[in-house]
Design a protein around this motif. Structure first.
Motif, mmCIF file in Angstrom:
data_model
loop_
_atom_site.group_PDB
_atom_site.id
_atom_site.type_symbol
_atom_site.label_atom_id
_atom_site.label_comp_id
_atom_site.label_asym_id
_atom_site.label_seq_id
_atom_site.Cartn_x
_atom_site.Cartn_y
_atom_site.Cartn_z
ATOM 1 N N SER A 77 0.826 -1.195 0.000
ATOM 2 C CA SER A 77 0.000 0.000 0.000
ATOM 3 C C SER A 77 0.861 1.247 0.000
ATOM 4 N N THR A 78 0.383 2.282 -0.676
ATOM 5 C CA THR A 78 1.050 3.572 -0.652
ATOM 6 C C THR A 78 0.720 4.288 0.656
ATOM 7 N N ILE A 79 1.410 5.392 0.903
ATOM 8 C CA ILE A 79 1.095 6.209 2.074
ATOM 9 C C ILE A 79 -0.347 6.694 1.999
ATOM 10 N N THR A 80 -0.787 7.073 0.796
ATOM 11 C CA THR A 80 -2.163 7.534 0.634
ATOM 12 C C THR A 80 -3.149 6.435 1.001
ATOM 13 N N GLN A 81 -2.893 5.206 0.543
ATOM 14 C CA GLN A 81 -3.787 4.098 0.862
ATOM 15 C C GLN A 81 -3.793 3.796 2.361
ATOM 16 N N GLN A 82 -2.634 3.865 2.981
ATOM 17 C CA GLN A 82 -2.581 3.635 4.429
ATOM 18 C C GLN A 82 -3.320 4.733 5.181
ATOM 19 N N TYR A 83 -3.202 5.968 4.717
ATOM 20 C CA TYR A 83 -3.931 7.078 5.328
ATOM 21 C C TYR A 83 -5.434 6.872 5.187
ATOM 22 N N SER A 100 -8.636 6.122 -2.368
ATOM 23 C CA SER A 100 -7.287 6.687 -2.424
ATOM 24 C C SER A 100 -7.097 7.518 -3.685
ATOM 25 N N LEU A 101 -7.616 7.041 -4.808
ATOM 26 C CA LEU A 101 -7.536 7.819 -6.051
ATOM 27 C C LEU A 101 -8.220 9.169 -5.887
ATOM 28 N N LYS A 102 -9.392 9.157 -5.254
ATOM 29 C CA LYS A 102 -10.144 10.405 -5.105
ATOM 30 C C LYS A 102 -9.488 11.336 -4.092
ATOM 31 N N VAL A 103 -8.978 10.755 -3.001
ATOM 32 C CA VAL A 103 -8.299 11.576 -1.993
ATOM 33 C C VAL A 103 -7.069 12.235 -2.601
ATOM 34 N N ASP A 104 -6.351 11.484 -3.428
ATOM 35 C CA ASP A 104 -5.159 12.038 -4.068
ATOM 36 C C ASP A 104 -5.496 13.216 -4.976
ATOM 37 N N GLN A 105 -6.695 13.210 -5.534
ATOM 38 C CA GLN A 105 -7.119 14.306 -6.406
ATOM 39 C C GLN A 105 -7.628 15.513 -5.619
ATOM 40 N N ARG A 106 -8.187 15.269 -4.447
ATOM 41 C CA ARG A 106 -8.835 16.346 -3.700
ATOM 42 C C ARG A 106 -7.976 16.945 -2.596
ATOM 43 N N LYS A 107 -6.972 16.216 -2.138
ATOM 44 C CA LYS A 107 -6.086 16.726 -1.095
ATOM 45 C C LYS A 107 -4.682 16.888 -1.634
ATOM 46 N N THR A 108 -3.944 17.816 -1.056
ATOM 47 C CA THR A 108 -2.544 17.959 -1.437
ATOM 48 C C THR A 108 -1.745 16.828 -0.810
ATOM 49 N N LYS A 109 -0.573 16.590 -1.370
ATOM 50 C CA LYS A 109 0.287 15.551 -0.813
ATOM 51 C C LYS A 109 0.674 15.864 0.629
ATOM 52 N N ASP A 110 0.906 17.131 0.927
ATOM 53 C CA ASP A 110 1.265 17.503 2.297
ATOM 54 C C ASP A 110 0.118 17.232 3.263
ATOM 55 N N GLU A 111 -1.105 17.481 2.831
ATOM 56 C CA GLU A 111 -2.258 17.199 3.681
ATOM 57 C C GLU A 111 -2.379 15.699 3.949
ATOM 58 N N ILE A 112 -2.129 14.907 2.927
ATOM 59 C CA ILE A 112 -2.202 13.451 3.080
ATOM 60 C C ILE A 112 -1.101 12.964 4.016
ATOM 61 N N LEU A 113 0.110 13.472 3.824
ATOM 62 C CA LEU A 113 1.222 13.049 4.678
ATOM 63 C C LEU A 113 0.976 13.458 6.127
ATOM 64 N N GLN A 114 0.450 14.652 6.329
ATOM 65 C CA GLN A 114 0.133 15.102 7.686
ATOM 66 C C GLN A 114 -0.904 14.182 8.325
ATOM 67 N N GLY A 115 -1.949 13.843 7.578
ATOM 68 C CA GLY A 115 -2.968 12.944 8.101
ATOM 69 C C GLY A 115 -2.413 11.571 8.421
ATOM 70 N N TYR A 116 -1.521 11.081 7.562
ATOM 71 C CA TYR A 116 -0.920 9.767 7.780
ATOM 72 C C TYR A 116 -0.059 9.754 9.044
ATOM 73 N N LEU A 117 0.757 10.786 9.212
ATOM 74 C CA LEU A 117 1.629 10.848 10.380
ATOM 75 C C LEU A 117 0.838 10.987 11.679
ATOM 76 N N ASN A 118 -0.337 11.590 11.611
ATOM 77 C CA ASN A 118 -1.160 11.778 12.806
ATOM 78 C C ASN A 118 -2.058 10.593 13.115
ATOM 79 N N SER A 119 -2.246 9.703 12.164
ATOM 80 C CA SER A 119 -3.188 8.602 12.367
ATOM 81 C C SER A 119 -2.528 7.238 12.509
ATOM 82 N N SER A 120 -1.242 7.148 12.239
ATOM 83 C CA SER A 120 -0.575 5.841 12.226
ATOM 84 C C SER A 120 -0.274 5.337 13.633
ATOM 85 N N TRP A 121 -0.229 4.029 13.751
ATOM 86 C CA TRP A 121 0.048 3.349 15.012
ATOM 87 C C TRP A 121 1.548 3.109 15.142
ATOM 88 N N PHE A 122 2.133 3.548 16.279
ATOM 89 C CA PHE A 122 3.565 3.403 16.504
ATOM 90 C C PHE A 122 3.887 2.481 17.678
#
Length: 643
Positions: free
Chosen positions: A145-151, A173-195
């Motif tokens: 999965s890509t970062i977008t898909q994981q987000y 994921s295709l639609k999110v990639d079109q509607r959100k910027t990459k930075d917004e997606i990366l920010q969401g991914y970093l805030n939602s991932s399990w560590f």
């Protein structure tokens, strides 16, 4: 006739079938092998069907609302120095903006999880294909999965591993990639991932593994956190030796990978040779950290926030609040150590029945502004829920007498006037002198005494009914309020309401209502100085000549052996900090205080010696000069001496 019948059977003129299969004119295996035209037709038909199905799914599947769990945050409480004290909530997460995550950390995550993140379409067809194959084999559908898909999986979908969920993930994921910027997606991914370690998001992870906010992570630490995204249960290095080996290998690979994909120079990579060992797992900053003294601190801070801001329990339950407190971690730990040390040394509940059920409450308040620096609420907030530092019900006894003295001095009495028994009020304060203070309270007027005590900082609701015993301390202020009120004598009669929170923010915006309370004049400076001088005499009489680090004597108040109330108090202050300690006994499920006679042995003076020792031990390391002289020689002897 046979040709006519054959043509009718095939259904087409000339005897040709619509689909020539099995193939006519072929024998054996070749009869069953499709021709290239049939192969092409089948592929075109299948491809068209899949394209139509995908188009249908793409049109009908829209980006759903975010999962509640994906946006739920914890409330984070901070010590006075800005370090994290505890994270409270169902989900240990603190959402941060991308700019607050170092670029080196972002690079580590991208290199490890999705090197083409900023150039791809947000999906990995190969990963989807592998997932479908794994599903057919009965294996997990994870993979590639890509970062977008994981987000998208973290934020919009359930965690079920099914083909339906995987297809939805791909389309969304295709639609999110079109509607959100990459930075917004990366920010969401970093805030939602399990560590791992109960931490969702990079901010909670930074605190859980390194005890710092995400903005302070370096590239080496960021590489380890990125390694945890592959599976914290396998890569938390503190869990086992095998995990440590795996974590170290992946950490090194991620650093090398950043060089390979152009996100780190080889020169910088060469700097990171030593593995960034994380802290040992500590539950004090995670969901299970509501223990020990932390629970009492959170209780006091939360109550203060509710009172001052109007935030309700429901508001706070939504999470996302950063609550900065006045609590000094060093003082809190020292106070807890002092209580535990004295009680374990001087009490023997297995041998003496009088030592059972002993409770202690204590608080330290900064005199210049009322900040609550430390408190001791009980042995453990998870087992003893009542906060002994912030509760009423324990009579003040002789520690209330300075307010009787202050009210008399405020009304014009001279400190050297003789009272009953030939003692001045100052002498009676040192010696006990209940009769002197009972008469003094009657002369001044109990309503007047009450007003002075409340003006100095005690709460109206903690005041006892006015009768002949009122001047002797039947009122029941909390340890916090009594320490704060004594601070009024230390600050020339200026009063400051105690406070425990300096600021609260949510999403970077401050919550209003936490401005410091205004300073009020409660007593004339002359009166405050006279009471202060009297209390310094009490300190000398009790623990010897003790001086603060600034060289000024310590003033103190305490309950006396003449008190018949079932509580022991000792309050002492330096020019900077006022600390109160109370001790009392209770039985399980019995609200009445029990007698203190015999507690701690024959020399404890009804527990009075114990409160003095706790106070002295707590303050010796943070406020008192190491060489302070006492009447009986060494400071330690003075602190432990019995009268």
């Amino acid at each position: 006739m046979r040709r006519i019948v054959g043509s009718a059977r095939r259904g087409r003129p000339g005897g040709r079938r619509f689909v020539d299969y099995p193939r006519s004119g072929r024998k054996g295996v070749r009869r069953w092998l499709p021709s290239w035209r049939q192969w092409l037709s089948a592929c075109l038909l299948g491809g068209g069907g899949l394209a139509g199905l995908f188009t249908y799914v793409y049109v009908t599947v829209d980006i759903p609302d975010e999962n509640d769990a994906a946006s739920r945050e914890a409330n984070v409480y901070y010590w006075s120095d800005g370090t994290q004290m505890v994270s409270i909530g169902d989900v240990n997460r603190q959402i941060v903006e991308l700019k607050d995550v170092p670029k080196s950390v972002r690079n580590a995550v991208i290199a490890a999880e999705n090197a083409t993140f900023y150039s791809d379409s947000g999906v990995s067809p190969q990963g989807l294909g592998r997932a479908l194959v794994n599903m057919v084999k009965g294996q997990e559908t994870q993979g590639g999965s890509t970062i977008t898909q994981q987000y998208v999986k973290n934020t919009y979908l359930s965690q079920d591993q099914t083909v339906t969920r995987k297809v939805k993930e791909f389309v969304i994921s295709l639609k999110v990639d079109q509607r959100k910027t990459k930075d917004e997606i990366l920010q969401g991914y970093l805030n939602s991932s399990w560590f791992g370690r109960g931490a969702y998001g990079v901010e909670a992870a930074a605190h859980a593994y390194y005890g710092i906010p995400a903005r302070e992570l370096n590239a080496s630490q960021g590489a380890l956190l990125a390694a945890l995204l592959k599976g914290a249960e396998m890569y938390d290095p503190s869990t086992s030796a095998a995990n440590h080996r795996r974590a170290k290998a992946r950490w090194a690979w991620i650093l090398d990978r950043q060089v390979a994909v152009g996100r780190m120079s080889a020169k910088e990579r060469a700097r990171y040779k030593e593995f960034p060992e994380p802290l040992k797992e500590s539950r004090s900053t995670s969901l299970s950290g509501h223990y020990g003294q932390t629970g009492y601190l959170v209780d006091v801070a939360t109550k203060y926030v509710r009172q001052r801001t109007g935030l309700t329990d429901k508001d706070l339950a939504l999470g996302g609040y950063e609550i900065h407190t006045t609590f000094d971690k060093r003082r809190v730990l020292q106070l807890a150590r002092s209580v535990k040390g004295v009680l374990s040394r001087d009490l023997d509940p297995k041998r003496r029945a009088q030592d059972k059920g002993v409770q202690v409450g204590a608080a330290s308040v900064r005199t210049r502004d009322g900040a609550v620096l430390a408190l001791y609420g009980g042995a453990d907030a998870t087992r003893h829920f009542s906060n002994n530092a912030d509760t009423t019900g324990v009579p003040a006894g002789s520690t209330f007498k300075p307010f009787v003295l202050a009210s008399a001095l405020q009304d014009g009495m001279r400190p050297d006037e003789k009272g009953p028994g030939g003692m001045t009020p100052v002498e009676a304060l040192v010696e006990g002198g209940n009769a002197t203070y009972q008469k003094l309270g009657a002369e001044v007027g109990q309503r007047r005494v009450r007003d002075v005590a409340v003006g100095a900082g005690m709460l109206e609701q903690s005041m006892a009914r006015t009768d002949k015993s009122f001047p002797l301390g039947t009122s029941t202020p909390s340890a916090v309020r009594l320490a704060s009120a004594y601070g009024t004598f230390a600050r020339d009669g200026l009063q400051h309401d105690p406070y425990s929170v300096t600021s609260v923010t949510k999403d970077g915006e401050p919550v209003e209502g936490l401005e410091p309370a205004r300073t009020r004049r409660a007593l004339d400076a002359r009166v405050a100085h006279q009471v202060d001088a009297a209390l310094r005499d009490v300190a000398v009489d009790t623990v010897g000549r003790v001086v603060s680090k600034t060289g000024r004597p310590v003033a103190a108040g305490r309950t006396s052996d003449q008190d018949r109330f079932r509580a022991s108090w000792f309050i002492g202050y330096t020019p900077e900090v006022s600390t109160s300690v109370t001790l009392f006994r209770m039985r399980p499920r019995d609200p009445l205080l029990q007698p203190l006679s015999g507690v701690g042995g024959s020399k404890s003076r009804h527990g009075n010696a114990l409160t003095e020792r706790i106070w002295r031990d707590a303050l010796s390391g943070v406020d008192l000069a190491p060489g302070g002289k006492s009447k009986v020689g060494s400071p330690k002897a003075a602190a432990l001496g019995d009268r």
